[in-house]
Design an enzyme around this catalytic site. Structure first.
Site, mmCIF file in Angstrom:
data_model
loop_
_atom_site.group_PDB
_atom_site.id
_atom_site.type_symbol
_atom_site.label_atom_id
_atom_site.label_comp_id
_atom_site.label_asym_id
_atom_site.label_seq_id
_atom_site.Cartn_x
_atom_site.Cartn_y
_atom_site.Cartn_z
ATOM 1 N N LYS A 1 0.864 -1.182 0.000
ATOM 2 C CA LYS A 1 0.000 0.000 0.000
ATOM 3 C C LYS A 1 0.894 1.224 0.000
ATOM 4 O O LYS A 1 2.041 1.164 0.462
ATOM 5 C CB LYS A 1 -0.901 0.030 1.247
ATOM 6 C CG LYS A 1 -2.195 0.782 1.031
ATOM 7 C CD LYS A 1 -3.202 -0.045 0.235
ATOM 8 C CE LYS A 1 -4.499 0.682 -0.012
ATOM 9 N NZ LYS A 1 -5.515 -0.233 -0.572
HETATM 10 P P1 NAD Z 1 -12.874 7.542 -2.733
HETATM 11 O O1 NAD Z 1 -11.903 8.585 -2.330
HETATM 12 O O2 NAD Z 1 -13.246 7.433 -4.185
HETATM 13 O O3 NAD Z 1 -14.240 7.678 -1.891
HETATM 14 C C1 NAD Z 1 -14.258 7.772 -0.505
HETATM 15 C C2 NAD Z 1 -15.665 8.190 -0.110
HETATM 16 O O4 NAD Z 1 -15.784 8.177 1.308
HETATM 17 C C3 NAD Z 1 -16.025 9.613 -0.552
HETATM 18 O O5 NAD Z 1 -17.354 9.627 -1.013
HETATM 19 C C4 NAD Z 1 -15.907 10.404 0.739
HETATM 20 O O6 NAD Z 1 -16.698 11.576 0.723
HETATM 21 C C5 NAD Z 1 -16.415 9.372 1.709
HETATM 22 N N1 NAD Z 1 -16.107 9.671 3.111
HETATM 23 C C6 NAD Z 1 -14.940 10.032 3.666
HETATM 24 N N2 NAD Z 1 -15.107 10.234 4.991
HETATM 25 C C7 NAD Z 1 -16.421 9.983 5.267
HETATM 26 C C8 NAD Z 1 -17.214 10.032 6.440
HETATM 27 N N3 NAD Z 1 -16.676 10.371 7.604
HETATM 28 N N4 NAD Z 1 -18.531 9.702 6.359
HETATM 29 C C9 NAD Z 1 -19.062 9.370 5.176
HETATM 30 N N5 NAD Z 1 -18.367 9.304 4.031
HETATM 31 C C10 NAD Z 1 -17.056 9.627 4.079
HETATM 32 O O7 NAD Z 1 -12.263 6.166 -2.212
HETATM 33 P P2 NAD Z 1 -12.645 4.687 -2.710
HETATM 34 O O8 NAD Z 1 -11.649 4.267 -3.743
HETATM 35 O O9 NAD Z 1 -14.090 4.603 -3.006
HETATM 36 O O10 NAD Z 1 -12.298 3.842 -1.405
HETATM 37 C C11 NAD Z 1 -13.222 3.675 -0.334
HETATM 38 C C12 NAD Z 1 -12.812 2.483 0.508
HETATM 39 O O11 NAD Z 1 -12.769 1.322 -0.325
HETATM 40 C C13 NAD Z 1 -11.432 2.567 1.148
HETATM 41 O O12 NAD Z 1 -11.448 1.884 2.371
HETATM 42 C C14 NAD Z 1 -10.538 1.819 0.170
HETATM 43 O O13 NAD Z 1 -9.342 1.338 0.751
HETATM 44 C C15 NAD Z 1 -11.498 0.700 -0.217
HETATM 45 N N6 NAD Z 1 -11.162 0.022 -1.478
HETATM 46 C C16 NAD Z 1 -11.048 0.729 -2.637
HETATM 47 C C17 NAD Z 1 -10.772 0.054 -3.813
HETATM 48 C C18 NAD Z 1 -10.693 0.761 -5.147
HETATM 49 O O14 NAD Z 1 -10.590 0.071 -6.162
HETATM 50 N N7 NAD Z 1 -10.811 2.068 -5.209
HETATM 51 C C19 NAD Z 1 -10.560 -1.340 -3.796
HETATM 52 C C20 NAD Z 1 -10.702 -2.031 -2.592
HETATM 53 C C21 NAD Z 1 -11.005 -1.334 -1.435
#
Ligand code: NAD
Length: 425
Positions: free
Chosen positions: A118
């Site tokens: 990561k």
């Molecule tokens: P992103 O930055 O696209 O979206 C994050 C979202 O969370 C945003 O809508 C943001 O406004 C919201 N957020 C942040 N703090 C918040 C709060 N306190 N209350 C409510 N909403 C809140 O990120 P992402 O890529 O969608 O990743 C989200 C999660 O999924 C993370 O844990 C990441 O590690 C995991 N993940 C992502 C992927 C990927 O392919 N992008 C793959 C596996 C896991």
């Protein structure tokens, strides 16, 4: 003469440290179940390589900011390190280590030949201009350049990064190599060797895992989604497409609710235009924290770690929690949810769709070929459901939760790779 005793501030327990404690607790449980010796357990608890870098950024007004960046390769015994890069102000070395460890178990669990890694930069990307963001990304990549490469360590998007970030990483790496190296990152734009289906892959995997765990037709099943970014917005969309009723979603700007079911496509359009769910007029505003306590069938945390804790777990009414985010549930909350009969489909299974299609993108890059969206979707579904069935069967056989079973499978495969390879020298 009096001696001045320096005041000691108690060590701050950051959210990152809490995430790492959770990850280590889960490893310990799996190691104990598998009877791993302490030496091997310690190896698996310790990242293979951790790099902390300073990233100077020239701001538009000519001033200089310096932020911290990290890249952690937790384990590379089953293949190159693999894992996203996060841009978030609260990220730290502990959080990045926890996320790298979860990547190791996730790749082993779904049977793709990667280790876990990561990266992170402690910065709020929304406070930077596009040019500042590009300079920051390129300088960070330059600092971690010795670690990454298509055979060594392959980054991807995570919180606060996207396909544009991946394009800059690919370009920075390629300029240094002297030729184009598309396989150094995944989640790239299609024009640079991205894969069909990668954009929605994590969310598609969440949908597949949720429907498999539901075990009944999705029509009318109520869903609440925390986080409306890359993972949450499309998870909501795909679940709605399947017939579920998405009644509430939240993001950093606010939370909205409609008991009759939100029009997810209209809400996505509103967010694309306004930057967040707040102010969406076709639904009622609600308090952030109330979303976790809604009387819904399925709760999908898809934002950050440590949001379901011992403080609110007993008020979670959903029968099924499907973890789109990494590490949203603390070990204490896990125990409360299990005692209350709530099933948790754990992160390393539920959100594995992203790394599965990242793997398919990387294979296409290495072979200089491209596959159809049908081929990608088929492979994604196959790997997700294989892993789901294995986890469910082991949990039933040994009386484990799905998280415990998923960790036992992931950790045992990595431990087996260590045993077969032996210890050098
Ligand atoms: P992103 O930055 O696209 O979206 C994050 C979202 O969370 C945003 O809508 C943001 O406004 C919201 N957020 C942040 N703090 C918040 C709060 N306190 N209350 C409510 N909403 C809140 O990120 P992402 O890529 O969608 O990743 C989200 C999660 O999924 C993370 O844990 C990441 O590690 C995991 N993940 C992502 C992927 C990927 O392919 N992008 C793959 C596996 C896991």
């Amino acid at each position: 003469m009096s001696i001045m005793v320096p005041s000691t501030t108690p060590a701050l327990i950051t959210p990152g440290r809490q995430a790492l404690d959770s990850a280590l607790h889960q490893l310990d449980q799996a190691a104990a179940h598998l009877g791993l010796d302490n030496g091997l357990r310690t190896m698996l608890a310790t990242p293979r390589r951790s790099l902390t870098v300073s990233v100077p950024v020239r701001r538009e007004d000519g001033s200089l900011d310096v932020v911290q960046g990290f890249r952690v390769q937790h384990n590379v015994s089953r293949g190159p390190a693999k894992g996203g890069i996060r841009f978030h102000p609260a990220t730290d070395i502990h959080e990045v280590t926890a996320l790298a460890m979860w990547m190791t178990w996730k790749c082993a669990l779904v049977g793709i030949p990667y280790g876990g890694a990561k990266g992170g930069v402690a910065v709020d990307p929304t406070g930077l201009t596009t040019r500042e963001l590009e300079r920051l990304t390129r300088r960070y990549v330059n600092e971690i350049l010795p670690l990454i490469g298509p055979e060594k360590d392959i980054p991807a998007p995570d919180v606060g990064t996207d396909e544009q970030t991946m394009a800059w990483i690919m370009d920075t790496y390629s300029v240094n190599a002297g030729y184009s190296v598309p396989g150094v990152v995944t989640g790239k734009p299609m024009t640079l060797g991205g894969s069909l289906g990668r954009g929605g892959a994590t969310s598609r995997g969440v949908q597949i895992a949720a429907l498999a765990a539901l075990g009944r037709p999705p029509e009318g099943v109520t869903v609440a989604v925390q986080g409306f970014g890359k993972v949450g917005a499309l998870a909501a969309q795909y679940l709605a497409d399947a017939g579920c009723k998405v009644v509430a979603v939240s993001d950093i700007t606010g939370a909205v609710h409609d008991g009759r079911g939100l029009d997810v496509a209209a809400l996505r359009a509103w967010v694309a235009e306004s930057g967040g769910v707040r102010g969406y007029a076709q639904a009622d505003a609600m308090a952030h924290d109330d979303l976790f306590e809604l009387d819904v069938d399925v709760l999908v945390p898809a934002a950050l770690e440590g949001v379901i804790t011992e403080a609110n777990a007993s008020r979670v009414r959903a029968r099924l929690v499907v973890e789109g985010a990494n590490g949203p549930t603390t070990p204490e909350a896990d125990e409360i949810l299990a005692a209350n009969g709530t099933t948790v489909v754990p992160d390393i299974l539920a959100n594995a769709g992203g790394v599965i299609v990242s793997y398919l993108e990387w294979v296409q890059n290495l072979q200089a070929c491209s596959w159809s969206s049908g081929e990608i979707e088929l492979k994604l579904r196959e790997l997700m459901l294989n892993a789901f069935d294995e986890v469910k069967a082991l949990a039933a056989e040994r009386g484990l939760t799905l998280r415990q079973a998923a960790h036992v499978i992931g950790v045992s495969r990595v431990a087996e790779a260590h045993r077969m390879r032996g210890l050098y020298p």
